[in-house]
Every structure is written in structure tokens, then in C-alpha cells.
Write a protein that holds these residues in place. Structure first.
Motif, PDB file in Angstrom:
ATOM      1  N   THR A 140       0.848  -1.201   0.000  1.00 46.45           N
ATOM      2  CA  THR A 140       0.000   0.000   0.000  1.00 46.45           C
ATOM      3  C   THR A 140       0.885   1.253   0.000  1.00 46.45           C
ATOM      4  N   MET A 141       1.966   1.186   0.761  1.00 39.16           N
ATOM      5  CA  MET A 141       2.899   2.309   0.814  1.00 39.16           C
ATOM      6  C   MET A 141       3.462   2.651  -0.565  1.00 39.16           C
ATOM      7  N   MET A 142       3.771   1.601  -1.314  1.00 39.69           N
ATOM      8  CA  MET A 142       4.388   1.794  -2.627  1.00 39.69           C
ATOM      9  C   MET A 142       3.350   2.004  -3.729  1.00 39.69           C
ATOM     10  N   GLY A 143       2.093   1.993  -3.363  1.00 40.61           N
ATOM     11  CA  GLY A 143       1.052   2.234  -4.361  1.00 40.61           C
ATOM     12  C   GLY A 143       0.745   1.011  -5.209  1.00 40.61           C
ATOM     13  N   LEU A 144       1.103  -0.161  -4.733  1.00 38.66           N
ATOM     14  CA  LEU A 144       0.858  -1.380  -5.512  1.00 38.66           C
ATOM     15  C   LEU A 144      -0.441  -2.066  -5.106  1.00 38.66           C
ATOM     16  N   LYS A 183       1.852   9.247   4.072  1.00 42.54           N
ATOM     17  CA  LYS A 183       2.654  10.440   3.768  1.00 42.54           C
ATOM     18  C   LYS A 183       4.093  10.002   3.527  1.00 42.54           C
ATOM     19  N   LEU A 184       4.611  10.362   2.358  1.00 43.07           N
ATOM     20  CA  LEU A 184       5.996  10.046   2.041  1.00 43.07           C
ATOM     21  C   LEU A 184       6.732  11.365   1.843  1.00 43.07           C
ATOM     22  N   GLY A 205       6.638  13.800   3.699  1.00 49.65           N
ATOM     23  CA  GLY A 205       5.693  14.855   4.061  1.00 49.65           C
ATOM     24  C   GLY A 205       4.699  15.217   2.961  1.00 49.65           C
ATOM     25  N   SER A 206       4.485  14.310   2.012  1.00 47.78           N
ATOM     26  CA  SER A 206       3.617  14.622   0.863  1.00 47.78           C
ATOM     27  C   SER A 206       2.200  14.977   1.291  1.00 47.78           C
ATOM     28  N   LYS A 207       1.602  15.894   0.561  1.00 50.69           N
ATOM     29  CA  LYS A 207       0.253  16.339   0.905  1.00 50.69           C
ATOM     30  C   LYS A 207      -0.759  16.065  -0.202  1.00 50.69           C
ATOM     31  N   SER A 208      -0.304  15.573  -1.336  1.00 50.20           N
ATOM     32  CA  SER A 208      -1.239  15.291  -2.425  1.00 50.20           C
ATOM     33  C   SER A 208      -0.802  14.007  -3.132  1.00 50.20           C
ATOM     34  N   ASN A 209      -1.696  13.461  -3.959  1.00 55.48           N
ATOM     35  CA  ASN A 209      -1.351  12.252  -4.706  1.00 55.48           C
ATOM     36  C   ASN A 209      -0.160  12.487  -5.634  1.00 55.48           C
ATOM     37  N   LYS A 210      -0.109  13.669  -6.159  1.00 57.05           N
ATOM     38  CA  LYS A 210       0.990  13.994  -7.064  1.00 57.05           C
ATOM     39  C   LYS A 210       2.319  13.971  -6.294  1.00 57.05           C
ATOM     40  N   GLU A 211       2.290  14.543  -5.115  1.00 59.49           N
ATOM     41  CA  GLU A 211       3.514  14.555  -4.295  1.00 59.49           C
ATOM     42  C   GLU A 211       3.905  13.138  -3.872  1.00 59.49           C
ATOM     43  N   GLU A 262       3.339  10.368  -5.589  1.00 62.08           N
ATOM     44  CA  GLU A 262       3.917   9.727  -6.772  1.00 62.08           C
ATOM     45  C   GLU A 262       5.367  10.160  -6.962  1.00 62.08           C
ATOM     46  N   HIS A 263       5.584  11.442  -6.762  1.00 57.36           N
ATOM     47  CA  HIS A 263       6.934  11.983  -6.908  1.00 57.36           C
ATOM     48  C   HIS A 263       7.850  11.368  -5.833  1.00 57.36           C
ATOM     49  N   ALA A 264       7.327  11.274  -4.612  1.00 58.59           N
ATOM     50  CA  ALA A 264       8.114  10.719  -3.504  1.00 58.59           C
ATOM     51  C   ALA A 264       8.496   9.264  -3.781  1.00 58.59           C
TER      52      ALA A 264
END
Ligand SMILES: Nc1ncnc2c1ncn2[C@@H]1O[C@H](COP(=O)(O)OP(=O)(O)OP(=O)(O)O)[C@@H](O)[C@H]1O
Ligand SMILES: [Mg+2]
Length: 306
Positions: free
Chosen positions: A49-53, A62-63, A65-71, A73-75
Motif C-alpha cells: 500500500t505504501m508503494m502504491g501497488l 505520507k511520504l 511529508g507529501s500532501k497530495s497524490n501527485k507529491e 507519486e513523486h516521492a
């Protein structure tokens, strides 16, 4: 220290079964975090789940400190991930990693050779399908390390490695952690495998993260010691120091004396104190190992120990 991986009440259900039950994990920058839990505890599910799989049912990830889905993905592009050994059976280790290098968009062609050397697989020519489990694990670890990620997430990387392989793996992880400031999140179902490597531990059981604890704190809790409660601490320490000049102890509150090690001298300590007319309200020898600590914690469910 900053949390670079954080989940908030992360929950994942498979129809009826709850694989992750409100998990709030905190991985700080620069640590080697050992996620310990037995088969089916939820380690792989948490990583996926952490890796989006894999999708999750509720909660937050939060990766960096990401605040959005875009962030997020970037993280994830700053993270190296290993989970099982899924490679092309008819390609060599080098050919497999070459494929993943391009897929990950890593421009530096020397990366494949660098990571293969790290895991001592640079000279192996044969095809992936004829590798031993340990060799497959090595390639898988190498793949996760390609491109100098800031965080490396490894799911059961030690599984299948022989003792020499485990020692080599530990050395590689510690070196990268120290020299390249890489943060590691590593799972295992065997605490002993990570005991010498991890700087912090998270214990997961039945989908719940029971406790997060520094290695040093576990050490203090699990160190051999004799605990004495008596009516006169000052007199007791005086008497003990006379008899055992090298004694190491701590006084907790005004009634409890915690003597480091010396478990084998428990009887001697008892008779000495009694012979000096001290009252013994409590005298226990504690010899709990880290493994016992962990087992005790998962059986109690982590609520009432400390
Ligand atoms: N695809 C799935 N469908 C249904 N249930 C699943 C699925 N994947 C995992 N589970 C369940 O979720 C729980 C957690 O499994 P997970 O694989 O995350 O555990 P684990 O800690 O990685 O175990 P192991 O040490 O065996 O790898 C288990 O009860 C498992 O049966
Ligand atoms: Mg697993």
C-alpha cells in the motif's frame, strides 16, 4: 528527526479479513527500521500500500511529508523497493537489471554494474531461473539499490541468505546508511536477523502495529538485571558497594534499586542485604532477551507491558 514515511490509521480490508488495522508507522530519516511480524501479520500488505501497488480502505500515507497524490507519486520515485524476486527467468542478472534501469529512467549505465558488485553478483553469467534462492534475493536487493534512492524498502530480504550472505547484507546496509544517508525499512519475521542491524523496530501483529521502539530502549528493557526493593536504599547501596566494588546500579524513585547484570549473584545479594538487617520487599532477577520481549509483547497485545 523528520518522519519520511508515515501512515495515519492505515486500514486495509480484504472482503472480511482486516490485513491492516489502523496502522500508524513512523520511519525517520537516516534510520534502519526493522518491521517485525510473523507470517500473515501484514508486513507485505503495508509495504504494497505504501508503494502504491495495492489500494487501501482508509487512512493516510505520507511520504517525505507529501500532501497530495501527485507529491506521493513523486516521492515514490525516490524510493527503492524490493518485494519477492520477480525477474525474467531467461535473462541473466545483468540483463534483468538493465531492463529495470531503463524502466526506472536511471540514465547512468554504470549503475547496474555498481549494484551487482555490491551484492557480489557481477561475475555471475547464468540465467535467473537457475539461481539459488539466495542469489535471487541478492539480485532483488541490487535492484532496490539502483539509482541511489533516499529510502530503500525491503520485504524479507534475508529470507534464503546463508549466514555469510546475512553478514554481507548487514554490512552493505550499514555502509549505505552511513555513507549515503540512505534510510532503510526492512521487514522480517525473525527478530534476530535484524537485531544487529536495525536502529529502531516496529512490531506488527494481526494487522496492528503494536509498538515502535529504539534498539537502545529495548536493550535497556531487556538487559539482565536484579531489581531490589528495600526499606533503606542508601544503606543497601553502601553495603553492596562494599561487597562488590564494580557494581553498576541505578536508583528508581526512593525504594527501587536496579542492579545491572549480576543475575547469577541474586542469592548472594539477597543474603547480604538480609544479614545487614535490611527488609526485602522485592527481589527479582530479570533475564529477558529481545526475542522474549517481542514474544511477550505480541501475546499481551502490547497494551500493558512497559
Ligand atoms: N490478496 C489477498 N486476498 C485476501 N487476503 C490477503 C491477500 N493478501 C494478503 N491477505 C491477508 O492479509 C493478511 C496479511 O498478509 P501479508 O502478506 O501482508 O502478511 P506478511 O506479514 O507479509 O506475512 P509473511 O511473513 O507470510 O510474508 C493475511 O491474513 C493474509 O492472509
Ligand atoms: Mg510478506
Amino acid at each position: 528527526m523528520e518522519n519520511i514515511i508515515e501512515t495515519v490509521d492505515l486500514t486495509k480490508r480484504y472482503s472480511k479479513a482486516v490485513a491492516l488495522d489502523s496502522v500508524s508507522i513512523h520511519v525517520r530519516q537516516g534510520e534502519i527500521y526493522g518491521l517485525i511480524g510473523k507470517n500473515g501479520a501484514g508486513k507485505s500488505t503495508l509495504f504494497k500500500t505504501m508503494m502504491g501497488l495495492a489500494p487501501y480502505s482508509s487512512g493516510e500515507i505520507k511520504l517525505f511529508g507529501s500532501k497530495s497524490n501527485k507529491e506521493i507519486e513523486h516521492a515514490r520515485q525516490r524510493m527503492g523497493f524490493m518485494m519477492g524476486a520477480h525477474f525474467f527467468p531467461y535473462l541473466s542478472a545483468r540483463e534483468n537489471l538493465e531492463y529495470f534501469r531503463k524502466l526506472k529512467g536511471i540514465a547512468d549505465k554504470a549503475e547496474v554494474d555498481r549494484v551487482l558488485k555490491l551484492v557480489e553478483m557481477d561475475k555471475v553469467k547464468k540465467k535467473f531461473k537457475s539461481f539459488s534462492l539466495g542469489m535471487k534475493q541478492r539480485v532483488s536487493i541490487a535492484n532496490a539499490l539502483m539509482g541511489y534512492p533516499d529510502i530503500v524498502v525491503l520485504d524479507e530480504p534475508i529470507n534464503g541468505l546463508d549466514p555469510q550472505g546475512i553478514a554481507d547484507f548487514r554490512r552493505i546496509v550499514q555502509k549505505l546508511n552511513k555513507e549515503n544517508k540512505m534510510t532503510f525499512l526492512i521487514s522480517s519475521h525473525i527478530l534476530g536477523e535484524l537485531e544487529l542491524m536495525a536502529t529502531r523496530f516496529g512490531f506488527i501483529h494481526d494487522g496492528k502495529l503494536i509498538e515502535e521502539i529504539d534498539r537502545e530502549t529495548i536493550r535497556n528493557k531487556t538487559e539482565e538485571k536484579v531489581i531490589v526493593k528495600t526499606n533503606d536504599i542508601e544503606k543497601a547501596t553502601y553495603v553492596l558497594e562494599q561487597k562488590f566494588p564494580n557494581i553498576e546500579y541505578q536508583v528508581n524513585g526512593d525504594k527501587e534499586l536496579v542492579i545491572s547484570k549480576m543475575v547469577e549473584k541474586t542469592d548472594e545479594i539477597a543474603s547480604l542485604l538480609v544479614s545487614k538487617e535490611l527488609k526485602l520487599f522485592k527481589l527479582v532477577a530479570q533475564e529477558i532477551s529481545i526475542q522474549e520481549y517481542y514474544l511477550e509483547m505480541i501475546t499481551k497485545g502490547g497494551t500493558d507491558h512497559v
